[in-house]
Design a protein around this motif. Structure first.
Motif, PDB file in Angstrom:
ATOM      1  N   GLN A 336       0.809  -1.223   0.000  1.00  0.00           N
ATOM      2  CA  GLN A 336       0.000   0.000   0.000  1.00  0.00           C
ATOM      3  C   GLN A 336       0.839   1.268   0.000  1.00  0.00           C
ATOM      4  OE1 GLN A 336      -3.202  -0.126   2.919  1.00  0.00           O
ATOM      5  NE2 GLN A 336      -3.263  -2.364   2.830  1.00  0.00           N
ATOM      6  N   GLY A 337       1.854   1.287  -0.868  1.00  0.00           N
ATOM      7  CA  GLY A 337       2.670   2.487  -1.019  1.00  0.00           C
ATOM      8  C   GLY A 337       3.967   2.476  -0.242  1.00  0.00           C
ATOM      9  N   ILE A 338       4.215   1.444   0.548  1.00  0.00           N
ATOM     10  CA  ILE A 338       5.421   1.405   1.371  1.00  0.00           C
ATOM     11  C   ILE A 338       6.678   1.283   0.519  1.00  0.00           C
ATOM     12  CG2 ILE A 338       6.707  -0.084   2.964  1.00  0.00           C
ATOM     13  CD1 ILE A 338       4.181  -0.432   4.576  1.00  0.00           C
ATOM     14  N   SER A 339       6.670   0.381  -0.470  1.00  0.00           N
ATOM     15  CA  SER A 339       7.848   0.197  -1.327  1.00  0.00           C
ATOM     16  C   SER A 339       8.217   1.498  -2.023  1.00  0.00           C
ATOM     17  CB  SER A 339       7.588  -0.900  -2.364  1.00  0.00           C
ATOM     18  OG  SER A 339       7.425  -2.150  -1.738  1.00  0.00           O
ATOM     19  N   MET A 340       7.218   2.176  -2.557  1.00  0.00           N
ATOM     20  CA  MET A 340       7.474   3.428  -3.262  1.00  0.00           C
ATOM     21  C   MET A 340       8.068   4.473  -2.313  1.00  0.00           C
ATOM     22  SD  MET A 340       4.803   5.853  -5.378  1.00  0.00           S
ATOM     23  CE  MET A 340       4.433   4.493  -6.499  1.00  0.00           C
ATOM     24  N   ALA A 341       7.514   4.571  -1.117  1.00  0.00           N
ATOM     25  CA  ALA A 341       8.010   5.552  -0.147  1.00  0.00           C
ATOM     26  C   ALA A 341       9.453   5.260   0.243  1.00  0.00           C
ATOM     27  CB  ALA A 341       7.117   5.551   1.089  1.00  0.00           C
ATOM     28  N   LEU A 342       9.783   4.002   0.394  1.00  0.00           N
ATOM     29  CA  LEU A 342      11.148   3.628   0.745  1.00  0.00           C
ATOM     30  C   LEU A 342      12.112   3.941  -0.394  1.00  0.00           C
ATOM     31  CD1 LEU A 342      10.458   0.193   2.482  1.00  0.00           C
ATOM     32  CD2 LEU A 342      11.394   2.226   3.609  1.00  0.00           C
ATOM     33  N   ARG A 343      11.728   3.613  -1.608  1.00  0.00           N
ATOM     34  CA  ARG A 343      12.600   3.878  -2.764  1.00  0.00           C
ATOM     35  C   ARG A 343      12.830   5.368  -2.948  1.00  0.00           C
ATOM     36  NH1 ARG A 343       9.215   0.077  -5.320  1.00  0.00           N
ATOM     37  NH2 ARG A 343      10.119  -2.022  -5.372  1.00  0.00           N
ATOM     38  N   GLU A 344      11.814   6.166  -2.737  1.00  0.00           N
ATOM     39  CA  GLU A 344      11.948   7.615  -2.901  1.00  0.00           C
ATOM     40  C   GLU A 344      12.908   8.209  -1.879  1.00  0.00           C
ATOM     41  OE1 GLU A 344       7.960   9.017  -2.616  1.00  0.00           O
ATOM     42  OE2 GLU A 344       7.481   8.607  -4.736  1.00  0.00           O
ATOM     43  N   ALA A 345      12.975   7.588  -0.702  1.00  0.00           N
ATOM     44  CA  ALA A 345      13.837   8.116   0.363  1.00  0.00           C
ATOM     45  C   ALA A 345      15.278   7.643   0.240  1.00  0.00           C
ATOM     46  CB  ALA A 345      13.278   7.714   1.725  1.00  0.00           C
ATOM     47  N   PRO A 347      17.762   7.644  -2.123  1.00  0.00           N
ATOM     48  CA  PRO A 347      18.878   8.457  -2.635  1.00  0.00           C
ATOM     49  C   PRO A 347      19.424   9.476  -1.634  1.00  0.00           C
ATOM     50  CG  PRO A 347      17.139   8.286  -4.279  1.00  0.00           C
ATOM     51  CD  PRO A 347      16.578   7.732  -3.015  1.00  0.00           C
ATOM     52  N   SER A 348      18.593  10.006  -0.765  1.00  0.00           N
ATOM     53  CA  SER A 348      19.034  11.037   0.173  1.00  0.00           C
ATOM     54  C   SER A 348      19.334  10.493   1.572  1.00  0.00           C
ATOM     55  CB  SER A 348      17.975  12.144   0.290  1.00  0.00           C
ATOM     56  OG  SER A 348      16.745  11.603   0.766  1.00  0.00           O
ATOM     57  N   ALA A 349      19.220   9.196   1.736  1.00  0.00           N
ATOM     58  CA  ALA A 349      19.425   8.592   3.060  1.00  0.00           C
ATOM     59  C   ALA A 349      20.905   8.495   3.407  1.00  0.00           C
ATOM     60  CB  ALA A 349      18.782   7.213   3.098  1.00  0.00           C
ATOM     61  N   ASN A 350      21.226   8.658   4.696  1.00  0.00           N
ATOM     62  CA  ASN A 350      22.612   8.439   5.111  1.00  0.00           C
ATOM     63  C   ASN A 350      22.907   6.946   5.106  1.00  0.00           C
ATOM     64  OD1 ASN A 350      21.637   7.290   7.518  1.00  0.00           O
ATOM     65  ND2 ASN A 350      21.827   9.213   8.652  1.00  0.00           N
ATOM     66  N   GLU A 351      24.153   6.582   5.382  1.00  0.00           N
ATOM     67  CA  GLU A 351      24.568   5.188   5.246  1.00  0.00           C
ATOM     68  C   GLU A 351      23.759   4.245   6.132  1.00  0.00           C
ATOM     69  OE1 GLU A 351      28.653   2.475   5.711  1.00  0.00           O
ATOM     70  OE2 GLU A 351      28.740   4.658   5.833  1.00  0.00           O
ATOM     71  N   LEU A 352      23.531   4.659   7.382  1.00  0.00           N
ATOM     72  CA  LEU A 352      22.787   3.794   8.305  1.00  0.00           C
ATOM     73  C   LEU A 352      21.348   3.587   7.853  1.00  0.00           C
ATOM     74  CD1 LEU A 352      22.721   2.265  11.037  1.00  0.00           C
ATOM     75  CD2 LEU A 352      21.957   4.407  12.093  1.00  0.00           C
ATOM     76  N   LEU A 353      20.675   4.671   7.504  1.00  0.00           N
ATOM     77  CA  LEU A 353      19.286   4.550   7.083  1.00  0.00           C
ATOM     78  C   LEU A 353      19.183   3.798   5.762  1.00  0.00           C
ATOM     79  CD1 LEU A 353      16.315   5.139   7.475  1.00  0.00           C
ATOM     80  CD2 LEU A 353      16.656   7.383   6.419  1.00  0.00           C
ATOM     81  N   ALA A 354      20.104   4.074   4.838  1.00  0.00           N
ATOM     82  CA  ALA A 354      20.074   3.399   3.537  1.00  0.00           C
ATOM     83  C   ALA A 354      20.158   1.883   3.703  1.00  0.00           C
ATOM     84  CB  ALA A 354      21.217   3.896   2.665  1.00  0.00           C
ATOM     85  N   GLU A 355      20.992   1.435   4.635  1.00  0.00           N
ATOM     86  CA  GLU A 355      21.132  -0.003   4.863  1.00  0.00           C
ATOM     87  C   GLU A 355      19.820  -0.607   5.358  1.00  0.00           C
ATOM     88  OE1 GLU A 355      21.367  -3.490   6.929  1.00  0.00           O
ATOM     89  OE2 GLU A 355      21.799  -1.795   8.239  1.00  0.00           O
ATOM     90  N   HIS A 356      19.123   0.114   6.211  1.00  0.00           N
ATOM     91  CA  HIS A 356      17.843  -0.381   6.719  1.00  0.00           C
ATOM     92  C   HIS A 356      16.753  -0.317   5.654  1.00  0.00           C
ATOM     93  CE1 HIS A 356      19.965   0.010  10.538  1.00  0.00           C
ATOM     94  NE2 HIS A 356      19.040  -0.740  11.083  1.00  0.00           N
ATOM     95  N   ILE A 357      16.784   0.704   4.817  1.00  0.00           N
ATOM     96  CA  ILE A 357      15.813   0.802   3.722  1.00  0.00           C
ATOM     97  C   ILE A 357      16.020  -0.341   2.739  1.00  0.00           C
ATOM     98  CG2 ILE A 357      15.128   2.157   1.695  1.00  0.00           C
ATOM     99  CD1 ILE A 357      15.624   4.685   3.312  1.00  0.00           C
ATOM    100  N   GLU A 358      17.283  -0.587   2.379  1.00  0.00           N
ATOM    101  CA  GLU A 358      17.568  -1.680   1.432  1.00  0.00           C
ATOM    102  C   GLU A 358      17.126  -3.017   2.000  1.00  0.00           C
ATOM    103  OE1 GLU A 358      21.709  -1.049   0.915  1.00  0.00           O
ATOM    104  OE2 GLU A 358      21.449   0.513  -0.614  1.00  0.00           O
ATOM    105  N   TRP A 359      17.368  -3.215   3.291  1.00  0.00           N
ATOM    106  CA  TRP A 359      16.896  -4.450   3.936  1.00  0.00           C
ATOM    107  C   TRP A 359      15.376  -4.530   3.861  1.00  0.00           C
ATOM    108  CZ3 TRP A 359      13.481  -5.078   7.970  1.00  0.00           C
ATOM    109  CH2 TRP A 359      13.349  -6.370   8.471  1.00  0.00           C
ATOM    110  N   ALA A 360      14.718  -3.424   4.134  1.00  0.00           N
ATOM    111  CA  ALA A 360      13.254  -3.403   4.128  1.00  0.00           C
ATOM    112  C   ALA A 360      12.711  -3.776   2.750  1.00  0.00           C
ATOM    113  CB  ALA A 360      12.739  -2.032   4.546  1.00  0.00           C
ATOM    114  N   LEU A 361      13.298  -3.207   1.725  1.00  0.00           N
ATOM    115  CA  LEU A 361      12.834  -3.491   0.365  1.00  0.00           C
ATOM    116  C   LEU A 361      13.047  -4.966   0.001  1.00  0.00           C
ATOM    117  CD1 LEU A 361      14.099  -0.267  -1.418  1.00  0.00           C
ATOM    118  CD2 LEU A 361      11.710  -0.966  -1.139  1.00  0.00           C
TER     119      LEU A 361
END
Length: 376
Positions: A336-345, A347-361
């Motif tokens: 329900q829009g979660i994947s899109m929201a994560l992908r949009e965030a 490029p601008s995420a710091n290293e720690l957040l990016a790692e968690h976003i990639e895991w989430a996806l």
């Protein structure tokens, strides 16, 4: 502390304690007790807990060492510890509040926050009211030595609460009371007044192990012993690095703290409501959706969490916690829009957040691969 403690007779001390209890109730406290300062019997357990590394990255606990069990070393001149209980279940919560919370935990799109964190920061509330209580006492008897604590120093709060009759130490290590459960905060006033001691109460956990079995990450490693490194409250609040990958799927939608061991506890059917508006749920934190909280800018995070305990973890850690919950929603098949929201965030995420976003996806990939393998 004063060099010369106040001299109070036994009869006067009993009368004074009754007066203090009345003032405490007026200030919103639910119960008070008085503990002695000899906590020597608690030292071996504290030393073993620290030696096992169960405090995780909370280095301040190790730094203070056994001073936590020695009130007179922490505050020289201390003769007694006045302990207080303040109920925090919101005034507007329904009678079957535990069922409501379990339903929230079962909704992958919802963000679950500990009940205590949905209102005003308890540190601010208790500290201010403890100071008011001490001030009233000082106005009544004259200057005396004291220091106020609210989860803010090396204080063995649960041990002191148990010794002063506030409750007993439950197997989840929280303080329990037969008539009030465990949904309350603790606070202390170290003082140099020889107030009469309160009687401790007996424990009533019996053979029950519900809290141990309910812990999502197995953090209650034995009765009365918690490994903070596995505790969701520690991971989402105290821990500032990457959340261990093996624990992420177990966190579900819990983004700030965890109440499971309290929700399952039979004694909490008696948990009382707060008498104060401070702990009422704030609208943005009442059953919020993951996407709604993910959309908060740092400015909005600071505005919506002003005066809240949540603010101290900062926007970056907040987003890290949300990313884990969003990954768990994807694993549950709820996008329900979660994947899109994560992908949009990303490029601008710091290293720690990016790692968690990639895991989430990645949590959605097995499902997508199955769809590709079996189209239609």
């Amino acid at each position: 502390m004063n060099e010369a403690p106040q001299q109070i007779g036994d009869k006067d001390a009993q009368a004074l304690l009754l007066q203090v209890r009345a003032w405490a109730l007026e200030l919103g406290f639910s119960q008070i007790g008085v503990a002695g300062i000899d906590l020597a019997s608690a030292e071996p357990g504290l030393a073993a807990w620290l030696a096992a590394g169960f405090h995780g990255a909370m280095h301040y606990m190790e730094a203070h060492g056994l001073k936590r069990a020695r009130p007179a070393e922490l505050v020289p001149g201390t003769l007694r510890v006045l302990t207080v209980r303040m109920d925090y279940r919101p005034r507007g919560s329904v009678e079957d509040w535990q069922a409501v919370e379990w339903r929230g935990l079962g909704d992958p799109q919802r963000a679950q926050l500990s009940i205590y964190a949905r209102g005003r920061d308890y540190h601010k509330v208790l500290r201010a009211r403890l100071q008011q209580l001490a001030t009233r006492l000082e106005q009544a008897i004259g200057p005396f030595g004291y220091r106020v604590f609210t989860d803010s120093a090396p204080v063995l709060e649960v041990e002191l609460a148990a010794r002063s009759g506030i409750g007993w130490r439950g197997k989840h290590t929280l303080t329990l009371h037969r008539e009030h459960g465990s949904m309350f905060f603790l606070g202390e006033i170290y003082l140099d007044l020889p107030l009469p001691l309160s009687e401790p109460i007996s424990a009533h956990c019996g053979q029950c192990t519900a809290c141990i079995e309910a812990c999502p990450t197995g953090a209650i490693v034995a009765p009365y012993r918690v490994d903070a490194r596995r505790c969701i409250s520690y991971l989402t609040i105290e821990h500032d690095g990457a959340i261990p990958i093996e624990l992420r799927p177990l966190m579900g939608n819990r983004i700030y703290g965890c109440d499971d061991c309290q929700l399952i506890c039979p004694w909490n059917k008696f948990a009382g409501k707060s008498t104060l508006p401070d702990f009422d749920e704030r609208e943005p934190l009442r059953a919020p959706g993951l996407l709604a909280l993910w959309a908060w800018s740092e400015t909005e995070f600071l505005r919506f969490t002003e005066g809240s305990a949540i603010r101290r973890i900062g926007h970056a850690r907040w987003r890290r916690n949300l990313a884990v919950a969003m990954g768990n929603a994807l694993r549950a098949g709820s996008d329900q829009g979660i994947s899109m929201a994560l992908r949009e965030a990303l490029p601008s995420a710091n290293e720690l957040l990016a790692e968690h976003i990639e895991w989430a996806l990645q949590q959605a990939q097995p499902e997508r691969q199955a769809e590709h393998a079996h189209p239609g």
